[in-house]
Design a protein around this motif. Structure first.
Motif, PDB file in Angstrom:
ATOM      1  N   ASP A 191     -10.264 -58.549   1.259  1.00 46.75           N
ATOM      2  CA  ASP A 191     -10.678 -57.162   1.492  1.00 46.75           C
ATOM      3  C   ASP A 191     -12.127 -57.042   1.927  1.00 46.75           C
ATOM      4  O   ASP A 191     -12.500 -56.088   2.594  1.00 46.75           O
ATOM      5  N   LYS A 192     -12.944 -58.019   1.543  1.00 39.58           N
ATOM      6  CA  LYS A 192     -14.360 -58.003   1.941  1.00 39.58           C
ATOM      7  C   LYS A 192     -14.890 -59.429   1.917  1.00 39.58           C
ATOM      8  O   LYS A 192     -14.368 -60.279   1.192  1.00 39.58           O
ATOM      9  N   PRO A 193     -15.922 -59.711   2.696  1.00 41.33           N
ATOM     10  CA  PRO A 193     -16.489 -61.061   2.671  1.00 41.33           C
ATOM     11  C   PRO A 193     -16.929 -61.423   1.251  1.00 41.33           C
ATOM     12  O   PRO A 193     -17.479 -60.605   0.517  1.00 41.33           O
ATOM     13  N   GLY A 194     -16.617 -62.647   0.844  1.00 40.08           N
ATOM     14  CA  GLY A 194     -17.012 -63.088  -0.487  1.00 40.08           C
ATOM     15  C   GLY A 194     -16.003 -62.809  -1.576  1.00 40.08           C
ATOM     16  O   GLY A 194     -16.179 -63.236  -2.713  1.00 40.08           O
ATOM     17  N   GLU A 195     -14.921 -62.064  -1.277  1.00 38.59           N
ATOM     18  CA  GLU A 195     -13.893 -61.813  -2.286  1.00 38.59           C
ATOM     19  C   GLU A 195     -13.277 -63.151  -2.692  1.00 38.59           C
ATOM     20  O   GLU A 195     -13.047 -64.026  -1.865  1.00 38.59           O
ATOM     21  N   ASP A 196     -12.988 -63.326  -3.968  1.00 32.89           N
ATOM     22  CA  ASP A 196     -12.337 -64.540  -4.437  1.00 32.89           C
ATOM     23  C   ASP A 196     -10.941 -64.628  -3.842  1.00 32.89           C
ATOM     24  O   ASP A 196     -10.190 -63.653  -3.833  1.00 32.89           O
ATOM     25  N   ALA A 197     -10.581 -65.816  -3.373  1.00 32.17           N
ATOM     26  CA  ALA A 197      -9.319 -66.000  -2.673  1.00 32.17           C
ATOM     27  C   ALA A 197      -8.098 -65.907  -3.593  1.00 32.17           C
ATOM     28  O   ALA A 197      -7.075 -65.338  -3.201  1.00 32.17           O
ATOM     29  N   LEU A 198      -8.158 -66.459  -4.799  1.00 31.37           N
ATOM     30  CA  LEU A 198      -6.979 -66.468  -5.663  1.00 31.37           C
ATOM     31  C   LEU A 198      -6.498 -65.051  -6.009  1.00 31.37           C
ATOM     32  O   LEU A 198      -5.304 -64.761  -5.858  1.00 31.37           O
ATOM     33  N   PRO A 199      -7.358 -64.135  -6.454  1.00 34.37           N
ATOM     34  CA  PRO A 199      -6.868 -62.768  -6.706  1.00 34.37           C
ATOM     35  C   PRO A 199      -6.294 -62.109  -5.445  1.00 34.37           C
ATOM     36  O   PRO A 199      -5.334 -61.342  -5.525  1.00 34.37           O
ATOM     37  N   ALA A 200      -6.866 -62.430  -4.299  1.00 33.08           N
ATOM     38  CA  ALA A 200      -6.328 -61.883  -3.046  1.00 33.08           C
ATOM     39  C   ALA A 200      -4.928 -62.435  -2.782  1.00 33.08           C
ATOM     40  O   ALA A 200      -4.030 -61.706  -2.368  1.00 33.08           O
ATOM     41  N   ALA A 201      -4.723 -63.730  -3.040  1.00 36.24           N
ATOM     42  CA  ALA A 201      -3.403 -64.341  -2.860  1.00 36.24           C
ATOM     43  C   ALA A 201      -2.394 -63.713  -3.821  1.00 36.24           C
ATOM     44  O   ALA A 201      -1.260 -63.419  -3.432  1.00 36.24           O
ATOM     45  N   GLN A 202      -2.806 -63.486  -5.059  1.00 42.05           N
ATOM     46  CA  GLN A 202      -1.926 -62.860  -6.042  1.00 42.05           C
ATOM     47  C   GLN A 202      -1.550 -61.450  -5.606  1.00 42.05           C
ATOM     48  O   GLN A 202      -0.390 -61.035  -5.728  1.00 42.05           O
ATOM     49  N   ARG A 203      -2.499 -60.713  -5.086  1.00 36.59           N
ATOM     50  CA  ARG A 203      -2.258 -59.348  -4.593  1.00 36.59           C
ATOM     51  C   ARG A 203      -1.277 -59.363  -3.423  1.00 36.59           C
ATOM     52  O   ARG A 203      -0.328 -58.590  -3.379  1.00 36.59           O
ATOM     53  N   GLU A 204      -1.497 -60.261  -2.471  1.00 41.20           N
ATOM     54  CA  GLU A 204      -0.637 -60.315  -1.285  1.00 41.20           C
ATOM     55  C   GLU A 204       0.796 -60.702  -1.637  1.00 41.20           C
ATOM     56  O   GLU A 204       1.736 -60.176  -1.062  1.00 41.20           O
ATOM     57  N   LEU A 205       0.972 -61.623  -2.578  1.00 39.74           N
ATOM     58  CA  LEU A 205       2.321 -62.012  -2.991  1.00 39.74           C
ATOM     59  C   LEU A 205       3.075 -60.810  -3.567  1.00 39.74           C
ATOM     60  O   LEU A 205       4.241 -60.583  -3.241  1.00 39.74           O
ATOM     61  N   ALA A 206       2.405 -60.029  -4.392  1.00 41.83           N
ATOM     62  CA  ALA A 206       3.025 -58.839  -4.985  1.00 41.83           C
ATOM     63  C   ALA A 206       3.289 -57.770  -3.927  1.00 41.83           C
ATOM     64  O   ALA A 206       4.362 -57.159  -3.901  1.00 41.83           O
ATOM     65  N   GLU A 207       2.330 -57.534  -3.034  1.00 40.16           N
ATOM     66  CA  GLU A 207       2.480 -56.481  -2.032  1.00 40.16           C
ATOM     67  C   GLU A 207       3.547 -56.816  -0.992  1.00 40.16           C
ATOM     68  O   GLU A 207       4.308 -55.943  -0.586  1.00 40.16           O
ATOM     69  N   GLU A 208       3.576 -58.065  -0.547  1.00 39.42           N
ATOM     70  CA  GLU A 208       4.454 -58.399   0.572  1.00 39.42           C
ATOM     71  C   GLU A 208       5.872 -58.748   0.161  1.00 39.42           C
ATOM     72  O   GLU A 208       6.809 -58.434   0.891  1.00 39.42           O
ATOM     73  N   ILE A 209       6.055 -59.426  -0.983  1.00 38.54           N
ATOM     74  CA  ILE A 209       7.429 -59.788  -1.341  1.00 38.54           C
ATOM     75  C   ILE A 209       7.808 -59.416  -2.773  1.00 38.54           C
ATOM     76  O   ILE A 209       8.880 -59.780  -3.236  1.00 38.54           O
ATOM     77  N   GLY A 210       6.941 -58.696  -3.467  1.00 36.46           N
ATOM     78  CA  GLY A 210       7.297 -58.192  -4.791  1.00 36.46           C
ATOM     79  C   GLY A 210       7.414 -59.259  -5.862  1.00 36.46           C
ATOM     80  O   GLY A 210       8.242 -59.147  -6.751  1.00 36.46           O
ATOM     81  N   LEU A 211       6.568 -60.292  -5.767  1.00 40.72           N
ATOM     82  CA  LEU A 211       6.609 -61.374  -6.745  1.00 40.72           C
ATOM     83  C   LEU A 211       5.239 -61.646  -7.349  1.00 40.72           C
ATOM     84  O   LEU A 211       4.205 -61.384  -6.733  1.00 40.72           O
ATOM     85  N   ALA A 212       5.267 -62.186  -8.558  1.00 40.11           N
ATOM     86  CA  ALA A 212       4.086 -62.744  -9.224  1.00 40.11           C
ATOM     87  C   ALA A 212       4.412 -64.205  -9.508  1.00 40.11           C
ATOM     88  O   ALA A 212       5.574 -64.611  -9.444  1.00 40.11           O
ATOM     89  N   ALA A 213       3.394 -64.986  -9.809  1.00 40.26           N
ATOM     90  CA  ALA A 213       3.600 -66.398 -10.130  1.00 40.26           C
ATOM     91  C   ALA A 213       2.783 -66.758 -11.359  1.00 40.26           C
ATOM     92  O   ALA A 213       1.651 -66.295 -11.518  1.00 40.26           O
TER      93      ALA A 213
END
Length: 178
Positions: free
Chosen positions: A80-102
Motif C-alpha cells: 500500500d505504501k513504500p516501506g510497508e512490511d511484505a508479510l502483512p501485505a501478503a496475508q491481506r492479499e490472500l484474504a482479499e483475493e481468494i478468501g483464505l488465511a494461512a
C-alpha cells in the motif's frame, strides 16, 4: 571501487500517478562517464503460493496492460505504501483475493521483475495451513479462483505467462521435490 560501481547523482520526478511514477536519475562511473536513466518507481508487491495437500490456489483475471482477458496468476497485490512490511501485505492479499488465511508462512524469494527500468521489488511467500478468511479490498476486481491440482504444477507453469507466478510455482515445485 570496480569499473561497474557507480555514484547516484540525483534526479527529477518526471511524472507521478496513483501507483507508479517516473524519475530521470543521473549516475557517475569511476571513469567519469555520467549516464541518465528513466526509472519507474513502484511501492513494491507481494505474491502468495497458497496450497493444501491437493491444490495450489490461483486466480484468473483480466490484465489489460498486456491484452490478456484471463491471465492465470498466484494471488498478489501491491504494497500500500513504500516501506510497508511484505508479510502483512501478503496475508491481506490472500484474504482479499481468494478468501483464505494461512497458519504457516514461508518467504520463498524476493526479486526485481524488470531491472532495466523499474524499481519494483516483488516478495513471494508460500502459505499453508489454509482456512477461510474473507476480506474486502474495496476495489472491483474480476477474479476467478482456480483450485489447480498440486500434482500438475508443470501444467500450471505452462498455463501462465506471469513472471511472479512462474517463479512462485517453480519454487514450490522445488520444495515439494525435496
Amino acid at each position: 571501487m570496480s569499473e561497474r560501481d557507480f555514484t547516484a547523482l540525483g534526479g527529477d520526478q518526471i511524472w507521478q500517478g496513483r501507483i507508479i511514477g517516473v524519475r530521470e536519475e543521473r549516475f557517475r562511473y569511476p571513469d567519469g562517464e555520467e549516464v541518465s536513466r528513466e526509472i519507474v518507481t513502484h511501492p513494491g508487491a507481494v505474491g502468495v503460493v497458497a496450497h493444501d495437500e491437493g491444490h495450489v490456489y490461483l486466480i484468473r483475471q483480466p490484465r489489460e496492460a498486456v491484452g490478456e482477458p484471463d491471465l492465470l496468476e498466484i494471488p498478489a497485490g501491491r504494497l500500500d505504501k513504500p516501506g510497508e512490511d511484505a508479510l502483512p501485505a501478503a496475508q491481506r492479499e490472500l484474504a482479499e483475493e481468494i478468501g483464505l488465511a494461512a497458519s504457516e508462512w514461508e518467504h520463498l524469494r524476493t526479486f526485481y521483475p524488470s531491472v532495466g527500468c523499474n524499481r519494483e521489488t516483488v516478495h513471494v511467500y508460500r502459505a499453508t495451513g489454509l482456512s477461510e478468511r474473507h476480506a474486502d479490498s474495496g476495489e472491483h476486481e474480476r477474479i476467478e479462483i482456480v483450485a489447480w491440482p498440486l500434482a500438475d504444477l508443470d501444467g500450471a507453469i505452462d498455463a501462465t505467462k506471469d513472471a511472479k507466478t512462474i517463479i512462485g510455482l517453480m519454487l514450490l515445485r522445488e520444495r515439494l521435490r525435496a
